[in-house]
Design a protein around this motif. Structure first.
Motif, mmCIF file in Angstrom:
data_model
loop_
_atom_site.group_PDB
_atom_site.id
_atom_site.type_symbol
_atom_site.label_atom_id
_atom_site.label_comp_id
_atom_site.label_asym_id
_atom_site.label_seq_id
_atom_site.Cartn_x
_atom_site.Cartn_y
_atom_site.Cartn_z
ATOM 1 N N LEU A 1 -10.855 14.290 8.157
ATOM 2 C CA LEU A 1 -11.802 14.251 9.282
ATOM 3 C C LEU A 1 -11.872 12.834 9.859
ATOM 4 C CD1 LEU A 1 -13.578 16.543 10.410
ATOM 5 C CD2 LEU A 1 -15.491 15.541 9.172
ATOM 6 N N ASP A 2 -11.997 11.833 8.953
ATOM 7 C CA ASP A 2 -12.015 10.424 9.399
ATOM 8 C C ASP A 2 -10.695 10.058 10.068
ATOM 9 O OD1 ASP A 2 -14.557 9.775 8.592
ATOM 10 O OD2 ASP A 2 -13.947 9.172 6.573
ATOM 11 N N PHE A 3 -9.600 10.590 9.507
ATOM 12 C CA PHE A 3 -8.268 10.276 10.016
ATOM 13 C C PHE A 3 -8.106 10.791 11.448
ATOM 14 C CE2 PHE A 3 -3.535 11.037 9.953
ATOM 15 C CZ PHE A 3 -3.184 9.709 9.901
ATOM 16 N N ILE A 4 -8.628 11.982 11.697
ATOM 17 C CA ILE A 4 -8.557 12.552 13.054
ATOM 18 C C ILE A 4 -9.433 11.721 14.002
ATOM 19 C CG2 ILE A 4 -9.171 14.572 14.465
ATOM 20 C CD1 ILE A 4 -8.387 16.238 11.883
ATOM 21 N N LYS B 1 -3.656 2.197 10.289
ATOM 22 C CA LYS B 1 -4.238 0.849 10.304
ATOM 23 C C LYS B 1 -5.749 0.915 10.506
ATOM 24 C CE LYS B 1 -0.731 -2.425 11.713
ATOM 25 N NZ LYS B 1 -0.121 -3.107 12.829
ATOM 26 N N ASP B 2 -6.184 1.733 11.498
ATOM 27 C CA ASP B 2 -7.617 1.867 11.766
ATOM 28 C C ASP B 2 -8.327 2.508 10.572
ATOM 29 O OD1 ASP B 2 -7.110 0.768 14.165
ATOM 30 O OD2 ASP B 2 -7.400 2.592 15.356
ATOM 31 N N MET B 3 -7.643 3.452 9.948
ATOM 32 C CA MET B 3 -8.208 4.137 8.779
ATOM 33 C C MET B 3 -8.401 3.139 7.629
ATOM 34 S SD MET B 3 -9.011 7.250 8.129
ATOM 35 C CE MET B 3 -9.364 8.252 6.718
ATOM 36 N N ALA B 4 -7.411 2.253 7.468
ATOM 37 C CA ALA B 4 -7.509 1.224 6.422
ATOM 38 C C ALA B 4 -8.714 0.321 6.692
ATOM 39 C CB ALA B 4 -6.226 0.404 6.367
ATOM 40 N N GLY B 5 -8.913 -0.025 7.951
ATOM 41 C CA GLY B 5 -10.061 -0.854 8.320
ATOM 42 C C GLY B 5 -11.374 -0.129 8.090
ATOM 43 N N LEU B 6 -11.395 1.140 8.431
ATOM 44 C CA LEU B 6 -12.617 1.947 8.289
ATOM 45 C C LEU B 6 -13.033 2.084 6.822
ATOM 46 C CD1 LEU B 6 -14.603 3.941 9.892
ATOM 47 C CD2 LEU B 6 -13.064 5.748 9.131
ATOM 48 N N LEU B 7 -12.065 2.360 5.961
ATOM 49 C CA LEU B 7 -12.371 2.571 4.536
ATOM 50 C C LEU B 7 -12.275 1.295 3.706
ATOM 51 C CD1 LEU B 7 -10.574 5.998 3.876
ATOM 52 C CD2 LEU B 7 -12.947 5.592 4.497
ATOM 53 N N LYS B 8 -11.926 0.183 4.363
ATOM 54 C CA LYS B 8 -11.772 -1.119 3.683
ATOM 55 C C LYS B 8 -10.767 -1.025 2.529
ATOM 56 C CE LYS B 8 -16.159 -3.187 4.992
ATOM 57 N NZ LYS B 8 -16.594 -2.207 5.984
ATOM 58 N N LEU B 9 -9.677 -0.315 2.795
ATOM 59 C CA LEU B 9 -8.589 -0.194 1.816
ATOM 60 C C LEU B 9 -7.300 -0.682 2.481
ATOM 61 C CD1 LEU B 9 -9.422 3.341 0.389
ATOM 62 C CD2 LEU B 9 -9.709 1.186 -0.816
ATOM 63 N N SER B 10 -6.265 -0.920 1.662
ATOM 64 C CA SER B 10 -5.019 -1.432 2.244
ATOM 65 C C SER B 10 -4.235 -0.301 2.922
ATOM 66 C CB SER B 10 -4.167 -2.095 1.167
ATOM 67 O OG SER B 10 -3.648 -1.130 0.287
ATOM 68 N N TYR B 11 -3.337 -0.697 3.796
ATOM 69 C CA TYR B 11 -2.496 0.265 4.536
ATOM 70 C C TYR B 11 -1.712 1.182 3.587
ATOM 71 C CZ TYR B 11 1.186 1.827 7.750
ATOM 72 O OH TYR B 11 2.066 2.576 8.473
#
Lengths: 99, 214
Positions: free
Chosen positions: A50-53, A60-70
Motif C-alpha cells: 500500500l505504501d509502495f503504491i 528510493k522514496d519508499m526507503a526514505g519513507l520507512l527510513k531503511l536502505s534501498y
C-alpha cells in the motif's frame, strides 16, 4: 478495525472465503472462494505494498519513507513477489489437478 | 517498568543491535560509500601515525615506517579487491537485480571496525612488545625492555584487534547478503571463497606496493 486473517491459526494453511453478505439486504452467498492474491499476503506485506503504491512505486522514496536502505526495500519487495509467484503456481497446480 | 517502557527499551536494543551488526538495513548506496571511504582514509591516517599496516583484507601488522599514502592505499586495495569478487558472485547466485554502488558502498562501510583497530594500535607499547616477542621467538637479544604497562596495553590491543576483525567479517558478510540479496549456504560458501581468495591476492598486492612504491 478487525484484521482479516489469511492463514489458519491451527495449521497455518491458507484460508478461503466461505460466505459473503450484503449489509444492505442481508443476502448471503455461500461457497468456497480463494482470497485474491494480494489478500493472501500477510498484513505487514499488504501495508508495505500500500505504501509502495502511494509513493508511485519508487524504491528510493519508499526507503526514505520507512527510513531503511534501498537494498533492504528491494529485497523485501522481491520476497513479496516470490511469495505471490509461489501462491499463483500452487493455485494453478490445484486447478490442473481438479480438471 | 510499564509495558510500553519495556517495549521501547526492547525496540531501542534491537535497533542498536541492528546498527552494530547490520547497519546496511538502514544505510547503503552513496551514503555508505561516502562514509566508508572517509573511514578508510581516516584509518589510513591513524595507521600512518602508528605504522600500522592492513596488509591483507583482515590482516593487521605494526612496524614498518613508510610513505604516508601507502597506508590509505592499503585500505583501498583491501576494500576494492573484496568488493569485486563479491559483486560477481552476487551476479551468479542472486535472483534479484542489485546495484554496484550498494556492493561497493556497504563493503567500504563494513571496514568501520578497523578504524578502531588503527586507533588501538597507536601506543608505542604495541611495537615494543611485538619486537620483544619476535626477538624471544627468534632467540635474538631483545632490543628494548618491556614493563607490565606495555604488556597490558599490548594485551588489550590484541584482544580488541581480534574482536574488531570478527566484527568486520560479520559486517562484510551482512553487506554482501543485503546488497546482493543472497542468503543461506550458497551465500556463505561464496563469501568464504571470496574472503580467502582476496586475502591471498591482497597480501601479494600490498607486498608489491610496499616493495615497489616506497
Amino acid at each position: 478495525m478487525k484484521i482479516l486473517p489469511t492463514t489458519c491459526p491451527a495449521c497455518n494453511e491458507q484460508l478461503k472465503v466461505k460466505s459473503l453478505i450484503c449489509e444492505n439486504c442481508s443476502t448471503e452467498i455461500q461457497g468456497s472462494y480463494d482470497l485474491p492474491p494480494l489478500g493472501q499476503l500477510s498484513i505487514d506485506d499488504q501495508l508495505f505494498l500500500l505504501d509502495f503504491i502511494k509513493v508511485s512505486g519508487s524504491l528510493k522514496d519508499m526507503a526514505g519513507l520507512l527510513k531503511l536502505s534501498y537494498p533492504t526495500i528491494r529485497n523485501r519487495l522481491d520476497e513479496i513477489i516470490e511469495h505471490i509467484k509461489i501462491t499463483e503456481s500452487s493455485r494453478q497446480n490445484k486447478r490442473e489437478k481438479n480438471k | 517498568m510499564s509495558e510500553i517502557a519495556l517495549n521501547s527499551t526492547t525496540t531501542f536494543q534491537n535497533r542498536l543491535t541492528q546498527w552494530l551488526f547490520n547497519p546496511f538495513m538502514f544505510v547503503a548506496g552513496l551514503p555508505a560509500l561516502s562514509a566508508g571511504l572517509a573511514i578508510i582514509l581516516i584509518s589510513g591516517f591513524f595507521c600512518w601515525l602508528g605504522n600500522t599496516h592492513f596488509d591483507g583484507v583482515i590482516d593487521c601488522h605494526i612496524g614498518l615506517a613508510t610513505q604516508w599514502w601507502i597506508f590509505p592505499a592499503e585500505g583501498l586495495i583491501n576494500w576494492i579487491l573484496l568488493a569485486i569478487p563479491l559483486f560477481f558472485f552476487g551476479l551468479i547466485i542472486s535472483k534479484s537485480s542489485f546495484r554496484l554502488i550498494d556492493v561497493f558502498g556497504t563493503q567500504a562501510l563494513a571496514r568501520g571496525p578497523y578504524l578502531i583497530t588503527a586507533v588501538v594500535m597507536l601506543p608505542s607499547a604495541n611495537l615494543k612488545v611485538g619486537n620483544f616477542i619476535f626477538a624471544k621467538l627468534t632467540q635474538t637479544t631483545p632490543v628494548v625492555a618491556v614493563n607490565l604497562a606495555d604488556i597490558f596495553i599490548f594485551a588489550v590491543a590484541m584482544l580488541l584487534g581480534i574482536l574488531m576483525a570478527v566484527w568486520m567479517v560479520v559486517l562484510m558478510y551482512r553487506a554482501y547478503s543485503i546488497s546482493c540479496n543472497v542468503k543461506g549456504p550458497k551465500a556463505i560458501v561464496t563469501f568464504i571463497i571470496a574472503l580467502i581468495g582476496t586475502e591471498i591476492i591482497s597480501k601479494f598486492a600490498v607486498v608489491w606496493l610496499l616493495s615497489n612504491m616506497r
